[in-house]
Design a protein around this motif. Structure first.
Motif, mmCIF file in Angstrom:
data_model
loop_
_atom_site.group_PDB
_atom_site.id
_atom_site.type_symbol
_atom_site.label_atom_id
_atom_site.label_comp_id
_atom_site.label_asym_id
_atom_site.label_seq_id
_atom_site.Cartn_x
_atom_site.Cartn_y
_atom_site.Cartn_z
ATOM 1 N N ASN A 24 0.833 -1.197 0.000
ATOM 2 C CA ASN A 24 0.000 0.000 0.000
ATOM 3 C C ASN A 24 0.876 1.259 0.000
ATOM 4 O O ASN A 24 2.057 1.206 0.347
ATOM 5 C CB ASN A 24 -0.988 -0.022 1.176
ATOM 6 C CG ASN A 24 -0.306 0.052 2.526
ATOM 7 O OD1 ASN A 24 0.556 0.901 2.746
ATOM 8 N ND2 ASN A 24 -0.693 -0.821 3.435
ATOM 9 N N SER B 13 2.816 2.136 3.249
ATOM 10 C CA SER B 13 3.984 1.264 3.457
ATOM 11 C C SER B 13 5.127 1.655 2.540
ATOM 12 O O SER B 13 6.284 1.626 2.945
ATOM 13 C CB SER B 13 3.612 -0.204 3.222
ATOM 14 O OG SER B 13 2.736 -0.663 4.215
ATOM 15 N N HIS C 24 6.509 -14.047 1.821
ATOM 16 C CA HIS C 24 6.213 -13.027 2.834
ATOM 17 C C HIS C 24 7.122 -13.195 4.048
ATOM 18 O O HIS C 24 7.513 -12.218 4.672
ATOM 19 C CB HIS C 24 4.737 -13.066 3.233
ATOM 20 C CG HIS C 24 4.262 -14.408 3.682
ATOM 21 N ND1 HIS C 24 4.056 -15.451 2.799
ATOM 22 C CD2 HIS C 24 3.979 -14.879 4.915
ATOM 23 C CE1 HIS C 24 3.651 -16.516 3.468
ATOM 24 N NE2 HIS C 24 3.598 -16.194 4.757
ATOM 25 N N SER D 237 4.073 -5.381 8.557
ATOM 26 C CA SER D 237 2.906 -5.037 7.745
ATOM 27 C C SER D 237 2.773 -5.980 6.553
ATOM 28 O O SER D 237 1.673 -6.429 6.219
ATOM 29 C CB SER D 237 3.017 -3.589 7.273
ATOM 30 O OG SER D 237 2.043 -3.285 6.318
ATOM 31 N N ILE D 238 3.887 -6.297 5.896
ATOM 32 C CA ILE D 238 3.861 -7.233 4.775
ATOM 33 C C ILE D 238 3.386 -8.602 5.246
ATOM 34 O O ILE D 238 2.543 -9.241 4.611
ATOM 35 C CB ILE D 238 5.260 -7.336 4.115
ATOM 36 C CG1 ILE D 238 5.580 -6.047 3.355
ATOM 37 C CG2 ILE D 238 5.349 -8.549 3.185
ATOM 38 C CD1 ILE D 238 7.010 -5.934 2.893
ATOM 39 N N TYR E 177 1.562 -9.265 7.887
ATOM 40 C CA TYR E 177 0.147 -9.140 8.271
ATOM 41 C C TYR E 177 -0.757 -9.147 7.024
ATOM 42 O O TYR E 177 -1.769 -9.834 6.984
ATOM 43 C CB TYR E 177 -0.056 -7.865 9.089
ATOM 44 C CG TYR E 177 -1.500 -7.613 9.440
ATOM 45 C CD1 TYR E 177 -2.119 -8.344 10.458
ATOM 46 C CD2 TYR E 177 -2.249 -6.656 8.760
ATOM 47 C CE1 TYR E 177 -3.459 -8.120 10.775
ATOM 48 C CE2 TYR E 177 -3.573 -6.435 9.073
ATOM 49 C CZ TYR E 177 -4.179 -7.165 10.079
ATOM 50 O OH TYR E 177 -5.495 -6.945 10.392
ATOM 51 N N GLU E 178 -0.403 -8.324 6.012
ATOM 52 C CA GLU E 178 -1.203 -8.247 4.788
ATOM 53 C C GLU E 178 -1.303 -9.611 4.115
ATOM 54 O O GLU E 178 -2.353 -9.976 3.605
ATOM 55 C CB GLU E 178 -0.604 -7.228 3.816
ATOM 56 C CG GLU E 178 -0.829 -5.793 4.210
ATOM 57 C CD GLU E 178 -0.146 -4.801 3.279
ATOM 58 O OE1 GLU E 178 0.351 -5.227 2.211
ATOM 59 O OE2 GLU E 178 -0.102 -3.620 3.635
ATOM 60 N N HIS E 179 -0.218 -10.369 4.114
ATOM 61 C CA HIS E 179 -0.215 -11.674 3.450
ATOM 62 C C HIS E 179 -1.073 -12.685 4.216
ATOM 63 O O HIS E 179 -1.759 -13.489 3.604
ATOM 64 C CB HIS E 179 1.216 -12.215 3.291
ATOM 65 C CG HIS E 179 1.274 -13.434 2.453
ATOM 66 N ND1 HIS E 179 1.220 -13.381 1.088
ATOM 67 C CD2 HIS E 179 1.332 -14.751 2.784
ATOM 68 C CE1 HIS E 179 1.267 -14.620 0.604
ATOM 69 N NE2 HIS E 179 1.335 -15.456 1.612
ATOM 70 N N MET F 258 -3.664 -12.009 6.000
ATOM 71 C CA MET F 258 -5.076 -11.609 5.945
ATOM 72 C C MET F 258 -5.716 -11.939 4.609
ATOM 73 O O MET F 258 -6.909 -11.822 4.450
ATOM 74 C CB MET F 258 -5.205 -10.109 6.236
ATOM 75 C CG MET F 258 -4.771 -9.722 7.645
ATOM 76 S SD MET F 258 -5.575 -10.679 8.940
ATOM 77 C CE MET F 258 -7.240 -10.053 8.867
ATOM 78 N N MET F 259 -4.927 -12.349 3.609
ATOM 79 C CA MET F 259 -5.468 -12.662 2.277
ATOM 80 C C MET F 259 -6.183 -13.978 2.277
ATOM 81 O O MET F 259 -5.946 -14.915 2.844
ATOM 82 C CB MET F 259 -4.350 -12.680 1.240
ATOM 83 C CG MET F 259 -3.753 -11.343 1.013
ATOM 84 S SD MET F 259 -2.441 -11.516 -0.205
ATOM 85 C CE MET F 259 -2.470 -9.923 -0.893
#
Length: 189
Positions: A2, A5, A70, A181-182, A184-186, A188-189
């Motif tokens: 994002n 980030s 990730h 953050s990376i 976490y984002e991965h 949550m997918m």
């Protein structure tokens, strides 16, 4: 990745160069803006190229490690962040291994810029494992570095190395947060 980030990554990647620039600026007698800008352009150009090289290395290996990408990005950013924090916590005596010079040659600035961009190379490798436009990321890192270094040289004479060390600690913390953050984002997918 994002936009927030990406901005944080660019700023974090520029903090070690900012710390070096403060040191370079503190070794000059009343540095002129032209010298600060020249230093910023050298650092910025090198810091733009190194993540692209790292990304190419990482992209080549990406198809072999898709399931762990990730974790690789997180581990690289964590290690780099911890290294920056470690360097930022060194005492002033540990930082002063070289004699201060009154004028900086292109070669010295380029070598210093390359030394501070090794982390950008590693970040580039990590970025190959996440969805990011490497050209935009590299340009953001290079622009942030050019700006931070130019400011760092100008502030160096007045502020000395204490602020530079703190900037490196903050940059290390930000790198760790970007890595988290990376991760976490991965997940949550």
């Amino acid at each position: 990745m994002n936009p927030i980030s990406l901005i944080l990554l660019a700023l974090a990647m520029s903090t070690d160069a900012f710390a070096a620039a403060i040191g370079k600026g503190s070794s000059l007698h009343k540095p002129k803006f032209s010298e600060a800008l020249r230093t910023g352009l050298i650092f910025g150009a090198i810091e733009t190229v190194t993540p692209v090289i790292g990304w190419l290395i990482g992209f080549t290996a990406a198809r072999y490690v898709e399931q762990w990408d990730h974790w690789i990005a997180f581990t690289l950013l964590l290690a780099l962040g911890l290294h920056m924090i470690y360097n930022g916590c060194k005492t002033e005596a540990q930082h002063e291994t070289n004699e201060k010079q009154s004028k900086h040659s292109f070669f010295i600035l380029a070598v210093t810029a390359f030394a501070t961009s090794i982390d950008a190379l590693a970040v580039g490798i990590g970025l190959a494992f996440v969805e990011v436009n490497i050209l935009i990321a590299a340009a953001a890192i290079g622009l942030a570095t050019m700006t931070m270094v130019t400011i760092g040289v100008m502030l160096g004479r007045a502020l000395g190395t204490v602020v530079g060390q703190r900037a490196e600690i903050i940059g290390g913390v930000v790198l760790i947060l970007v890595g988290a953050s990376i991760l976490y984002e991965h997940t949550m997918m």
